[in-house]
Scaffold this motif. Structure first.
Motif: not given
Length: 118
Positions: A7-12, A14-16, A82-85
């Motif tokens: 969740i933290q990665g997604n928020l960083l 700007n994903n849901v 790994l979160a990607v916009s």
């Protein structure tokens, strides 16, 4: 799985909160980006490099086409993300974007990610 780190990665970036992220265990991937994006590496502590330069976890980082992200082994923790916009462009099966290799479901055609797959 460390749901808070995903969740933290997604928020960083700007994903849901529940957007798909790439989860890895023990050893992280090497990724070459095909388009500009904003990424975040979260979860366990790793030695991550973007184009050979050290980057830090838990922050939004802009990447360009042809940039190479290398995520080494986890030095603390069990899982990394790994979160990607814009999220990962994979099919949703039963309201999930997870991959089950055993059953060949979800993710990228139910297969493990390999070099050159995208």
């Amino acid at each position: 799985m460390d749901q808070w780190s995903a969740i933290q990665g997604n928020l960083l970036v700007n994903n849901v909160e529940n957007e798909a992220v790439l989860e890895y265990s023990i050893l992280g991937p090497t990724v070459t980006f095909s388009t500009p994006a904003v990424i975040a590496v979260t979860g366990g502590v790793v030695n991550a490099k973007l184009n050979g330069t050290q980057i830090h976890e838990n922050q939004a980082i802009e990447v360009n086409s042809e940039d190479v992200l290398e995520i080494g082994p986890l030095t603390q923790g069990r899982y990394g993300y790994l979160a990607v916009s814009g999220g990962l462009q994979v099919d949703s099966i039963l309201a999930s974007k997870a991959t089950s290799l055993r059953y060949g479901l979800g993710g990228f055609k139910g297969r493990a990610l390999k070099r050159g797959i995208f």
